[in-house]
Design an enzyme around this catalytic site. Sequence first.
Site, short mmCIF file in Angstrom:
data_model
loop_
_atom_site.label_atom_id
_atom_site.label_comp_id
_atom_site.label_asym_id
_atom_site.label_seq_id
_atom_site.Cartn_x
_atom_site.Cartn_y
_atom_site.Cartn_z
N GLU A 335 0.84 -1.19 0.00
CA GLU A 335 0.00 0.00 0.00
C GLU A 335 0.88 1.25 0.00
O GLU A 335 0.53 2.27 -0.57
CB GLU A 335 -0.96 0.02 1.19
CG GLU A 335 -2.09 1.02 0.99
CD GLU A 335 -3.17 0.98 2.07
OE1 GLU A 335 -2.82 1.12 3.25
OE2 GLU A 335 -4.36 0.83 1.74
N HIS A 366 5.73 -27.39 2.48
CA HIS A 366 4.83 -28.45 2.02
C HIS A 366 3.79 -27.89 1.08
O HIS A 366 2.70 -28.45 0.92
CB HIS A 366 4.20 -29.13 3.23
CG HIS A 366 5.26 -29.65 4.16
ND1 HIS A 366 5.81 -30.90 4.03
CD2 HIS A 366 5.93 -29.04 5.16
CE1 HIS A 366 6.75 -31.06 4.95
NE2 HIS A 366 6.86 -29.94 5.64
N LYS A 487 -13.69 2.17 -3.45
CA LYS A 487 -14.73 2.54 -2.48
C LYS A 487 -15.82 3.34 -3.19
O LYS A 487 -17.02 3.11 -3.00
CB LYS A 487 -14.13 3.41 -1.37
CG LYS A 487 -13.18 2.68 -0.45
CD LYS A 487 -12.75 3.62 0.66
CE LYS A 487 -11.59 3.09 1.44
NZ LYS A 487 -11.06 4.02 2.42
O1 LIG Z 1 -8.40 3.46 10.06
P1 LIG Z 1 -9.36 3.74 8.96
O2 LIG Z 1 -9.54 5.20 8.68
O3 LIG Z 1 -10.67 3.05 9.22
O4 LIG Z 1 -8.78 3.12 7.65
C1 LIG Z 1 -8.62 1.76 7.46
C2 LIG Z 1 -7.85 1.47 6.20
O5 LIG Z 1 -8.65 1.77 5.08
C3 LIG Z 1 -8.20 2.58 4.03
O6 LIG Z 1 -8.97 2.32 2.93
C4 LIG Z 1 -6.74 2.50 3.71
O7 LIG Z 1 -6.48 1.82 2.53
C5 LIG Z 1 -5.88 1.90 4.79
O8 LIG Z 1 -4.61 2.49 4.73
C6 LIG Z 1 -6.50 2.13 6.13
O9 LIG Z 1 -5.66 1.59 7.12
#
Ligand SMILES: O=P(O)(O)OC[C@H]1O[C@H](O)[C@H](O)[C@@H](O)[C@@H]1O
EC number: 5.3.1.9
Length: 516
Positions: A335, A366, A487
């Site tokens: 990431e 294995h 998202k």
């Molecule tokens: O801690 P949060 O704000 O819930 O984020 C949780 C996660 O989701 C995001 O989409 C990022 O890709 C991550 O880097 C992050 O750790």
Amino acid sequence: MRADLGSLAASLKAAPLKDLATARAGQASLSAAGWTADLSRQYLDAESDAALLAHGAKAGLEDAAASLFNGDIVNPSENRPALHWALRAQAPLSGEAEKVRQSVLPALEFARRVQEGDIRTVGGASYKAVLHIGIGGSDFGPRLIADAFADLAAPGIELRFCANVDPWDLEHALTGLDPASTLVVGVSKSFGTEETLYNLGRARKWMEASLGAEASRQIALVTANPDRAKAWLGGNDGYLFDMPLPVGGRFSLWSAASLACMIYLKAGTFEAILKGAAEMDAHTRSAPLAENLPMRLALLDFWNASFLERSMRVVLAYSHRLRMLPTYLQQLEMESNGKSVGPGGVPSPYSTAPALWGGEGSVGQHSYHQWLHQGSRSVPSEFILAPDFDRDPEGITALTAHALAQAEVLANGRSLEEVRAEEPDLSDAVAKQKVHAGGRASSFLHHKAFGPEAFGSLVALYEHRTYFAGKLWGLNPFDQWGVERGKTMATRLKPALSGDGMADDPVTASLIKDLS
Ligand SMILES: O=P(O)(O)OC[C@H]1O[C@H](O)[C@H](O)[C@@H](O)[C@@H]1O
């Protein structure tokens, strides 16, 4: 300089790895914070090693270390420093770094009070279980810590994790738990992550069914966005802990994000993890480039990915405690540096971070080690030998022998002549299938007294390596624009899934039809 590295790599690629390694045996090892890394089985010789070091100097790796630890803006996308290292500082700092250092202290104090029965459930009893809800950087680190040191758990507290928006994850995590004796710890830096908010909402309902409106008094929220967290609590009581903004989610296992682990582990364990990480920080900020372990490993990653065109790296943890490390590192490295364009929109001129995968040795032997040995691709492996060396000598000797043997066979292979000399009765066809091409590079890391401190040092080593590798590739390791698109698209597709409209993409539309 790049052309130099390129031509050196081209000439070394064809060299027998066994000869390169023999020439560097015993001379290509570096140490930091109790860890030793032997790099002799890499496609390097004295000349290329010197050229790589010169490149690291020119790329400003030592200045990059100074910038990180000075609290300079090293995350230009968010116009922020990256202060994860401050969370483990063993002495007061100044300015924003000191605020970050202090942010973990209330969580440690809270954990101590829960363990001592000073902080109690709504019904006045001691807590018997903690449910950690979070995803990505708010999940992998705490999960890794809890799994590594399950034997150091404080008595009487069960720990569960839930990350996935698949409803079964929460239902499975709740199985057998009593809402009256469970503390829910919700971790989200943004407090806007769909999976976490979904699971937190369901967990709250589960608790409300027994505790009514008082349920929120058994909820602790860890976030950098307290306003959203308070709104979620809706004016009800609940514990709030700070996840500082200048600490990236995937660098946050040292923070209050690990509150559930602090409660789960015996007093002093988490502090030892922080202490070990601070040792690696001290090495990173003071060791010169040539002796700086994270810088040298970053240069190696740069060399393998960008000049030898190795598109993967395999992490083989010969330590049951570290079996989740590859999963943790996937987020940390892929990431962070899974990008092609750097700050200011400048494309990296290199092939950047490799795909990282791996698992637990000797278990993987294995399974996918067959692919590593005789598959058609040559992938560098990273052995990490760090069991508890004082445990049963028979098992420890076997584990050690297996790690050493795997690395040796990967590098040296087994020629047809060797097969025939050892097994003269084999048919030609079978003898040929027993040949190992060899030439598969590896690094060999080990620690002779693994425990929470060594764990902290190791994870900090990988963090710094990731940061320096990003610098070499011209990337910002502290942002993640690529995650956002998925998202957004999921949000757009939800109406189509509930029969309200159609997906634009014909394949997606057809899949939705099949699913309905
Ligand atoms: O801690 P949060 O704000 O819930 O984020 C949780 C996660 O989701 C995001 O989409 C990022 O890709 C991550 O880097 C992050 O750790």
